[in-house]
Motif scaffolding. Structure first.
Motif, short mmCIF file in Angstrom:
data_model
loop_
_atom_site.label_atom_id
_atom_site.label_comp_id
_atom_site.label_asym_id
_atom_site.label_seq_id
_atom_site.Cartn_x
_atom_site.Cartn_y
_atom_site.Cartn_z
N ILE B 78 0.85 -1.19 0.00
CA ILE B 78 0.00 0.00 0.00
C ILE B 78 0.88 1.23 0.00
O ILE B 78 1.83 1.33 0.77
CB ILE B 78 -0.91 0.03 1.23
N ILE B 317 -14.73 -0.35 2.23
CA ILE B 317 -14.86 -1.34 3.29
C ILE B 317 -15.73 -2.50 2.83
O ILE B 317 -15.38 -3.66 3.01
CB ILE B 317 -15.45 -0.66 4.56
N VAL B 320 -13.85 -4.69 0.20
CA VAL B 320 -12.81 -5.55 0.81
C VAL B 320 -13.47 -6.70 1.57
O VAL B 320 -13.01 -7.84 1.53
CB VAL B 320 -11.91 -4.73 1.75
N MET B 321 -14.58 -6.39 2.26
CA MET B 321 -15.19 -7.43 3.08
C MET B 321 -15.97 -8.46 2.26
O MET B 321 -15.91 -9.65 2.55
CB MET B 321 -16.12 -6.78 4.11
N LEU C 82 -19.44 -3.27 13.61
CA LEU C 82 -19.92 -3.25 12.23
C LEU C 82 -18.89 -3.80 11.25
O LEU C 82 -19.23 -4.41 10.25
CB LEU C 82 -20.29 -1.83 11.81
N VAL C 83 -17.62 -3.55 11.51
CA VAL C 83 -16.62 -3.86 10.49
C VAL C 83 -15.63 -4.91 10.97
O VAL C 83 -15.59 -6.03 10.44
CB VAL C 83 -15.86 -2.58 10.06
N HIS C 86 -16.09 -8.64 11.43
CA HIS C 86 -16.40 -9.48 10.26
C HIS C 86 -15.22 -9.65 9.31
O HIS C 86 -15.41 -10.05 8.17
CB HIS C 86 -17.59 -8.88 9.51
N THR C 87 -14.03 -9.29 9.78
CA THR C 87 -12.91 -9.32 8.84
C THR C 87 -11.91 -10.41 9.18
O THR C 87 -10.74 -10.33 8.81
CB THR C 87 -12.16 -7.96 8.84
N VAL C 90 -10.30 -11.67 6.12
CA VAL C 90 -9.69 -10.68 5.23
C VAL C 90 -8.17 -10.69 5.44
O VAL C 90 -7.68 -10.85 6.56
CB VAL C 90 -10.29 -9.29 5.52
N GLY C 94 -5.89 -6.29 3.24
CA GLY C 94 -7.30 -5.90 3.20
C GLY C 94 -7.70 -5.14 4.45
O GLY C 94 -8.40 -4.14 4.38
N GLN C 96 -5.73 -3.38 6.39
CA GLN C 96 -5.14 -2.04 6.32
C GLN C 96 -6.01 -1.14 5.46
O GLN C 96 -6.28 0.01 5.81
CB GLN C 96 -3.75 -2.11 5.70
N ILE C 98 -9.12 -1.40 4.91
CA ILE C 98 -10.35 -1.07 5.62
C ILE C 98 -10.14 0.14 6.54
O ILE C 98 -10.97 1.05 6.58
CB ILE C 98 -10.85 -2.29 6.42
#
Lengths: 285, 356, 291
Positions: B78, B317, B320-321, C82-83, C86-87, C90, C94, C96, C98
């Motif tokens: 990145i 987001i 990616v998810m 929320l996020v 669920h990762t 990932v 991915g 990072q 997010i």
């Protein structure tokens, strides 16, 4: 357990070995994963390295390919002089110590490996996966590749033909344009083998090639290993769990346990060797 | 698909047409021709001239995004320095063309070379350690560059920015529409170069690195060399993009090259689809085009310009998810879903070149 | 002599701020294995909350800060719920990305709720200073420094001496094993996000009086905090704090003695060079990677 027999043996055959491990030790903190191990692999030999779980087989492997720098000891490798310097005589053989050589330079010496759980790129076609094995033979730089200048195009074409040959060698040329993701495991194993052939290897090291294969596939593998040796005139070092395969295909076998040398001999002798049996079955007495 | 039958003339022609249809380069050219029509349409009053400006912006950002896609999609690194390096390209171009009165080509070359050089140095320090330090290092470098744009007043004009005129190339004085055509040509060329790169040894090495660093090294891929190389290419694209920006907009201000721009370009790459050339362009269109061309006609969005920015963040987001391959994968996924619906089971493992 | 002392006094205040922000980043890194790029923008958002309560409702500063802390806990919970939760599948890259997406969201939300005008936040203690050895230090700076130290000490105490801390460290060292051993890793991770949020808003409230409350408020802090983590190594909790103090002091000395405009840039360049020689930071350990 210092083994005089082995030392004498390796002294006698310095001219014919392709790989010679000498007093190799690898310590992780207090753990001696490999402890003063010595053995050698002759030219055109299929050699097996066996041992019970946790015997340190993979560590030996990683010390040879320089993913680990051994705590002590040497790894001698004999290869064509032409691989060591430009314009060297390809028929003359030279020996060098691999310890300390950057890991990505190892393959250019003619030493190539496969992986326990096949490492293929799912998003690439089979032929592209094989082409990765030809990485070091590309001379064209990024500019030439970006502009598709003649040399880049020529090299790509020649390498593609070689890759196709390698796939054909394992009878999977008809699948060349299929993506690796979704191919059966047996095919991917063959792709990995085909990939090793692209660098004209002197020694192929296979990490548990029979893992995950069924019986008929293992039979096929046995034939393929011999075929590789005969067609490419190279040596093969197998690190294997599957005793059937090892006993079948290997010329000689070295058994280790807890990082230490147990025995090194032809398969029949290893099969009946007391120490090896004990190590495998556990010392119950 | 080859048959042993004697190919008839009819078949020959279809084969020829098919090969043309499958020719990637021809597709890129066609894509470029479509884009090149826009100013003409604007002249015919079929679309607003504002559309052309927005599209020009999209073309410029798409070049930088393609570079970031190489970096992110292929090597999993990145960079948060995209905006900084674009800005550097812009200021270098402006300085060489405007202040030093050098030719367009020299200015362009310098605008690509100088960011690439600095990028390589940054990469050399951070990539040796670990891939994920690159994000931190580039974040820092972009802040340093931004400060430089503001404070090195002699070279950059400080906060009041720097202005130049449309360039003169080969004795042709460029105007807005011709500059737009130049942007199209540049983008199509960059797309072709990128296509060549990812489908050769370089691309395979990248794939190998992403798949397994260990396996890649065993195959002779030097991680440092290839990471550095791909980062250098990404920076070169960013420099080019910045230079084209300054020649199209005729000026550059420090406020353009802030972190928001880097993040938006990252959003474009992620939303459009990693490892997809058309997907990246589509992603840039989603990030900039949709809000400029459509949403701004709706009063609610005009009053709350932040909404589309927030949507970009949320989209990143979500993608990616739930849909890591991005919108670029949508057509082929739809096709696969459709053929599954129609009962014809698609054979697994058929490669689809244009997805890459 | 008094100049040096003055510089150190001035540095210590910023050091505290960097250290708090760095701790927030490292807690997230250790529990969720994410480089938390959005730490700064979440802190910025919550600092806006504080300012909003302070200016729009004329609430006392301490009450506004309390409201900010509650909002920080809430946003931390929300982000995890929320996020982040669920990762699990990932990839690290991915994750990072997010957090970069989160930056965009918070950068966008702040002006929507609080407008685009830059706001001001006063100090806790508006005036007064003590003079030690010819160097002056404001009461507010002393408050910030000691507040920072107290928070850090409490945090280290919790981490190393309590059951909760053990749970956090277990999650940090191996999430999966910790879960199998009965550590409620989900709650631990959620806690970590809340704690990081609180550390963020505190650092934001401390830095705000020195500049103005805008969407860019936390940018320098975020970069310094990330670099403090790099400098101190991501493997320990105290390393980044150490890194933050070194960084804060070095910055002030470089800007004073070398160049007021370019001092900071020079420091970053020196830091990059330092990393060439000690890639894992000052107290970092080297990973041995398994092949």
């Amino acid at each position: 357990m210092q083994n005089n027999e082995i030392t004498r043996d390796s002294l006698l055959s310095t001219e014919t070995y392709v790989l010679r491990i000498e007093n190799l030790s690898m310590h992780f903190g207090g753990l001696k994963a490999v402890d003063d191990l010595s053995f050698h692999v002759n030219r055109n030999e299929i050699f097996g390295l066996i041992g019970p779980n946790g015997a340190g087989k993979t560590t030996v492997f990683n010390c040879i390919t320089q993913f680990y720098t051994p705590t002590r000891g040497n790894v001698f490798f004999t290869t064509d002089a032409s691989r060591l310097q430009k314009g060297g005589d390809p028929s003359r053989q030279e020996t060098l110590n691999l310890v300390g050589i950057p890991v990505h330079k190892i393959i250019s010496l003619g030493l190539v490996r496969t992986f326990q759980n096949v490492e293929v790129i799912k998003e690439l076609s089979l032929i592209d996966n094989v082409l990765i094995g030809g990485h070091i033979d590309f001379k064209a730089n990024v500019f030439e590749q970006a502009l598709k200048l003649p040399r880049a195009r020529r090299e790509e074409k020649a390498m593609r033909e070689k890759a196709l040959e390698a796939l054909d060698f394992f009878d999977i040329a008809d699948r060349k344009d299929m993506l690796a993701g979704g191919q059966p495991y047996g095919v991917l194993k063959k792709v990995e083998l085909a990939r090793t052939l692209l660098c004209k290897p002197k020694l192929v090291i296979m990490d548990e090639p029979a893992a995950g294969l069924n019986d008929s596939e293992t039979d096929g593998l046995t034939q393929n290993i011999r075929k590789i040796r005969d067609a490419y005139n190279c040596s093969i070092l197998l690190v294997e769990h599957d005793m059937g395969l090892v006993m079948n295909v290997c010329d000689r076998i070295c058994a280790i346990s807890f990082g230490r040398f147990l025995a090194c001999d032809v398969p029949e002798k290893i099969r009946t060797n007391k120490i090896v049996q004990e190590a495998y079955l556990g010392e119950e007495e | 698909m080859d048959s042993n039958k004697q190919p008839t003339a009819m078949k020959k022609t279809t084969n020829f047409l098919l090969s043309l249809y499958h020719n990637q380069y021809l597709r890129f050219v066609l894509f470029g021709l479509l884009l090149a029509c826009l100013p003409q349409l604007a002249k015919m009053k079929l679309i607003k001239t504002g559309v052309v400006t927005t599209m020009a912006q999209i073309l410029i950002y798409a070049i930088a995004a393609l570079g970031l896609n190489l970096l992110l999609g292929y090597s999993g690194l990145i960079s948060l320095g995209t905006a900084g390096f674009m800005g550097l390209g812009a200021y270098v171009a402006a300085y060489f063309y405007g202040d030093l009165q050098l030719s367009f080509w020299i200015a362009l070359l310098a605008a690509v070379a100088i960011p690439t050089l600095i990028g390589t140095l940054v990469g050399l320090t951070s990539l040796r350690i670990s891939g994920f330090y690159l994000a931190i290092a580039t974040l820092c470098v972009s802040e340093i560059l931004l400060k430089t744009f503001q404070q090195a007043t002699d070279l950059t004009g400080g906060t009041s920015g720097k202005n130049i005129s449309y360039p003169v190339i080969f004795d042709i004085a460029f105007k807005r529409d011709t500059m737009y055509l130049l942007l199209v040509v540049a983008l199509v060329l960059v797309m072709m170069l990128t296509w060549n790169l990812v489908n050769g040894q370089f691309g395979r090495a990248m794939h190998a690195m992403r798949g397994s660093e260990v396996a890649a090294q065993a195959m002779g891929v030097s991680l440092l060399k290839y990471r550095l190389l791909v980062f250098a290419i990404a920076t070169a694209y960013a420099g080019l993009s910045g230079a084209l920006y300054v020649f199209f907009v005729k000026g550059t201000y420090p406020t353009t090259w802030v972190l928001n721009l880097s993040l938006n370009i990252l959003a474009a790459v992620v939303i459009g689809g990693v490892r997809s050339i058309y997907g990246t362009v589509l992603g840039v269109f989603v990030v900039w085009g949709v809000s400029d061309l459509f949403l701004n006609n709706i009063p609610f969005f005009r009053q709350n310009p932040q909404i589309s920015f927030i949507v970009n963040g949320v989209l990143i987001i979500l993608v990616v998810m739930f849909y890591p391959n991005g919108l670029g994968k949508l057509p082929s996924d739809l096709k696969a879903g459709l053929s599954r619906l129609l009962g014809g089971r698609k054979k697994p493992g058929i490669p689809n070149k244009e997805e890459r | 002599m008094s100049t040096i002392l003055q510089l150190i006094f001035r540095s210590l205040e910023t050091c505290s701020i960097y250290a708090l922000a760095a701790l927030g980043i490292i807690i997230i890194y250790r529990t969720s294995l994410i480089t938390h790029f959005a730490q700064g923008s979440m802190a910025m958002f919550n600092t806006f909350v504080v300012t909003w309560f302070f200016t729009s409702f004329s609430m006392p500063l301490w009450a506004s800060v309390l409201a900010g802390i509650i909002s920080a806990i809430f946003t931390g919970f929300l982000v995890d719920f929320l996020v982040i939760r669920h990762t699990k599948k990932v990839s690290p890259v991915g994750k990072q990305i997010i957090t970069l997406g989160l930056i965009i969201v918070f950068l966008g939300l702040a002006p929507m709720f609080f407008g685009v005008a830059t706001l001001q936040l006063p100090r806790f203690i508006p005036s007064g200073e003590v003079v030690v050895g010819g160097a002056a230090i404001s009461y507010n700076a002393i408050l910030n420094i000691s507040l920072g130290l107290v928070i850090m000490l409490v945090l280290f105490y919790v981490l190393h001496k309590t059951k909760l801390g053990l749970a956090i460290r277990a999650t940090a060292s191996n999430e999966q094993t910790a879960r199998l051993m009965g550590v409620p890793t989900q709650s631990v991770t959620m806690m970590a996000w809340a704690v990081a949020g609180v550390l963020g808003v505190l650092s934001g409230v401390m830095i705000a009086p020195a500049t103005s409350v805008s969407v860019w408020l936390m940018n320098p802090v975020q970069i310094s905090a990330l670099f403090a983590c790099v400098l101190g190594g991501f493997q320990t909790f105290y390393g980044p704090v150490l890194g933050a103090y070194i960084l804060g002091i070095a910055r002030n000395f470089l800007t004073y003695y070398v160049s007021s405009v370019w001092g900071e840039q020079i420091m970053y360049i020196l830091l990059l060079i330092f990393l060439l020689f000690r890639p894992n930071g000052i107290v970092g350990k080297k990973y041995s990677k398994k092949v």
